[in-house]
Write a protein that holds these residues in place. Structure first.
Motif, PDB file in Angstrom:
ATOM      1  N   ARG A  16       0.804  -1.237   0.000  1.00  0.00           N
ATOM      2  CA  ARG A  16       0.000   0.000   0.000  1.00  0.00           C
ATOM      3  C   ARG A  16       0.833   1.282   0.000  1.00  0.00           C
ATOM      4  N   PHE A  17       2.150   1.169  -0.130  1.00  0.00           N
ATOM      5  CA  PHE A  17       2.980   2.374  -0.134  1.00  0.00           C
ATOM      6  C   PHE A  17       2.584   3.366  -1.236  1.00  0.00           C
ATOM      7  N   PRO A  18       2.341   2.925  -2.475  1.00  0.00           N
ATOM      8  CA  PRO A  18       1.981   3.909  -3.504  1.00  0.00           C
ATOM      9  C   PRO A  18       0.770   4.772  -3.123  1.00  0.00           C
ATOM     10  N   GLN A  19      -0.146   4.223  -2.370  1.00  0.00           N
ATOM     11  CA  GLN A  19      -1.327   4.990  -1.967  1.00  0.00           C
ATOM     12  C   GLN A  19      -0.960   6.199  -1.099  1.00  0.00           C
ATOM     13  N   ARG A  20       0.170   6.136  -0.418  1.00  0.00           N
ATOM     14  CA  ARG A  20       0.610   7.261   0.419  1.00  0.00           C
ATOM     15  C   ARG A  20       1.045   8.459  -0.424  1.00  0.00           C
ATOM     16  N   LEU A  21       1.247   8.245  -1.718  1.00  0.00           N
ATOM     17  CA  LEU A  21       1.722   9.304  -2.598  1.00  0.00           C
ATOM     18  C   LEU A  21       0.588   9.983  -3.361  1.00  0.00           C
ATOM     19  N   LYS A  22      -0.648   9.602  -3.102  1.00  0.00           N
ATOM     20  CA  LYS A  22      -1.799  10.125  -3.842  1.00  0.00           C
ATOM     21  C   LYS A  22      -1.899  11.645  -3.865  1.00  0.00           C
ATOM     22  N   GLY A  23      -1.468  12.326  -2.843  1.00  0.00           N
ATOM     23  CA  GLY A  23      -1.569  13.786  -2.794  1.00  0.00           C
ATOM     24  C   GLY A  23      -0.462  14.512  -3.538  1.00  0.00           C
ATOM     25  N   ALA A  24       0.404  13.778  -4.218  1.00  0.00           N
ATOM     26  CA  ALA A  24       1.540  14.399  -4.905  1.00  0.00           C
ATOM     27  C   ALA A  24       1.126  15.005  -6.244  1.00  0.00           C
ATOM     28  N   ASP A  25       1.801  16.112  -6.588  1.00  0.00           N
ATOM     29  CA  ASP A  25       1.655  16.687  -7.923  1.00  0.00           C
ATOM     30  C   ASP A  25       2.593  15.981  -8.897  1.00  0.00           C
ATOM     31  N   GLU A  26       3.701  15.471  -8.377  1.00  0.00           N
ATOM     32  CA  GLU A  26       4.667  14.708  -9.157  1.00  0.00           C
ATOM     33  C   GLU A  26       5.316  13.690  -8.234  1.00  0.00           C
ATOM     34  N   ILE A  27       5.911  12.657  -8.847  1.00  0.00           N
ATOM     35  CA  ILE A  27       6.739  11.690  -8.130  1.00  0.00           C
ATOM     36  C   ILE A  27       8.108  11.712  -8.797  1.00  0.00           C
ATOM     37  N   TRP A  28       9.167  11.847  -7.985  1.00  0.00           N
ATOM     38  CA  TRP A  28      10.532  11.777  -8.494  1.00  0.00           C
ATOM     39  C   TRP A  28      11.176  10.536  -7.896  1.00  0.00           C
ATOM     40  N   HIS A  29      11.633   9.634  -8.758  1.00  0.00           N
ATOM     41  CA  HIS A  29      12.335   8.430  -8.300  1.00  0.00           C
ATOM     42  C   HIS A  29      13.803   8.583  -8.664  1.00  0.00           C
ATOM     43  N   LEU A  30      14.668   8.496  -7.662  1.00  0.00           N
ATOM     44  CA  LEU A  30      16.092   8.787  -7.840  1.00  0.00           C
ATOM     45  C   LEU A  30      16.952   7.553  -8.107  1.00  0.00           C
ATOM     46  N   GLY A  31      16.379   6.558  -8.751  1.00  0.00           N
ATOM     47  CA  GLY A  31      17.166   5.433  -9.231  1.00  0.00           C
ATOM     48  C   GLY A  31      17.167   4.192  -8.373  1.00  0.00           C
ATOM     49  N   ASP A  32      17.672   3.115  -8.977  1.00  0.00           N
ATOM     50  CA  ASP A  32      17.637   1.765  -8.441  1.00  0.00           C
ATOM     51  C   ASP A  32      16.199   1.277  -8.255  1.00  0.00           C
ATOM     52  N   VAL A  33      15.401   1.525  -9.286  1.00  0.00           N
ATOM     53  CA  VAL A  33      14.077   0.911  -9.383  1.00  0.00           C
ATOM     54  C   VAL A  33      14.294  -0.580  -9.594  1.00  0.00           C
ATOM     55  N   CYS A  34      15.214  -0.906 -10.492  1.00  0.00           N
ATOM     56  CA  CYS A  34      15.568  -2.230 -11.002  1.00  0.00           C
ATOM     57  C   CYS A  34      14.596  -2.608 -12.114  1.00  0.00           C
ATOM     58  N   GLU A  35      13.640  -3.485 -11.906  1.00  0.00           N
ATOM     59  CA  GLU A  35      12.720  -3.859 -12.986  1.00  0.00           C
ATOM     60  C   GLU A  35      11.657  -2.774 -13.186  1.00  0.00           C
ATOM     61  N   PRO A  36      11.467  -2.314 -14.429  1.00  0.00           N
ATOM     62  CA  PRO A  36      10.465  -1.276 -14.689  1.00  0.00           C
ATOM     63  C   PRO A  36       9.057  -1.646 -14.202  1.00  0.00           C
ATOM     64  N   SER A  37       8.737  -2.940 -14.206  1.00  0.00           N
ATOM     65  CA  SER A  37       7.405  -3.363 -13.749  1.00  0.00           C
ATOM     66  C   SER A  37       7.155  -3.014 -12.283  1.00  0.00           C
ATOM     67  N   THR A  38       8.210  -2.758 -11.538  1.00  0.00           N
ATOM     68  CA  THR A  38       8.079  -2.343 -10.135  1.00  0.00           C
ATOM     69  C   THR A  38       7.247  -1.073 -10.026  1.00  0.00           C
ATOM     70  N   LEU A  39       7.259  -0.246 -11.060  1.00  0.00           N
ATOM     71  CA  LEU A  39       6.592   1.061 -11.004  1.00  0.00           C
ATOM     72  C   LEU A  39       5.141   1.047 -11.450  1.00  0.00           C
ATOM     73  N   VAL A  40       4.601  -0.090 -11.853  1.00  0.00           N
ATOM     74  CA  VAL A  40       3.241  -0.133 -12.392  1.00  0.00           C
ATOM     75  C   VAL A  40       2.222   0.461 -11.421  1.00  0.00           C
ATOM     76  N   GLU A  41       2.266   0.069 -10.175  1.00  0.00           N
ATOM     77  CA  GLU A  41       1.296   0.576  -9.198  1.00  0.00           C
ATOM     78  C   GLU A  41       1.449   2.085  -8.996  1.00  0.00           C
ATOM     79  N   PHE A  42       2.662   2.605  -9.072  1.00  0.00           N
ATOM     80  CA  PHE A  42       2.898   4.051  -8.977  1.00  0.00           C
ATOM     81  C   PHE A  42       2.340   4.755 -10.212  1.00  0.00           C
ATOM     82  N   GLN A  43       2.587   4.169 -11.380  1.00  0.00           N
ATOM     83  CA  GLN A  43       2.091   4.759 -12.630  1.00  0.00           C
ATOM     84  C   GLN A  43       0.576   4.755 -12.683  1.00  0.00           C
TER      85      GLN A  43
END
Length: 146
Positions: A16-43
């Motif tokens: 449920r971590f991505p849900q904590r970012l709902k109030g953001a105007d933008e999200i900045w990820h500063l690297g070491d995502v690793c697999e791009p699919s990791t970001l699907v829930e954020f996207q």
């Protein structure tokens, strides 16, 4: 403008971590995502996302660094803390160390690191950050424990 700043997910994040970012105007990820699919829930949050390449990615889908301007301030986003930055940059955001950082150097450049949301280092708690930019007000940086 309120920006959620995260780094070093290494293919894992708390439930449920991505849900904590709902109030953001933008999200900045500063690297070491690793697999791009990791970001699907954020996207799926449908919030604009800026991502830089870390040292653990096995692809080159994102840039090594980004220069952005928000609220009249120039930002430099990268994963590994750089030795040199463009002369007009006022704020450097980086990951890599897994340790939160908020320091201003002798030139007045502010250096920020949100820490790591999954594998903190050197006794630091798991963390991420809110970066708030408002016209005519000082930049606000708030580290948030996971």
């Amino acid at each position: 403008m309120r920006i959620a700043v995260i780094s070093d997910t290494h293919d894992v994040y708390p439930p449920r971590f991505p849900q904590r970012l709902k109030g953001a105007d933008e999200i900045w990820h500063l690297g070491d995502v690793c697999e791009p699919s990791t970001l699907v829930e954020f996207q799926n949050l449908d919030i604009p996302m800026q991502i830089v390449l870390g040292n653990n990615e096995a692809h080159e889908l994102w840039p090594l660094e980004l220069q952005l301007e928000r609220g009249g301030l120039k930002f430099f986003l990268t994963h590994v803390p750089p030795r040199r930055i463009p002369s007009d940059v006022r704020v450097v955001l980086h990951g890599h160390t897994h340790v939160p950082r908020d320091e201003t150097d002798e030139r007045g450049v502010r250096w920020l690191n949100p820490g790591c949301i999954t594998r903190p280092n050197r006794g630091a708690p798991a963390s991420w950050a809110w970066l708030t930019i408002e016209a005519g007000k000082p930049l606000r940086w708030q580290i948030v424990r996971v």
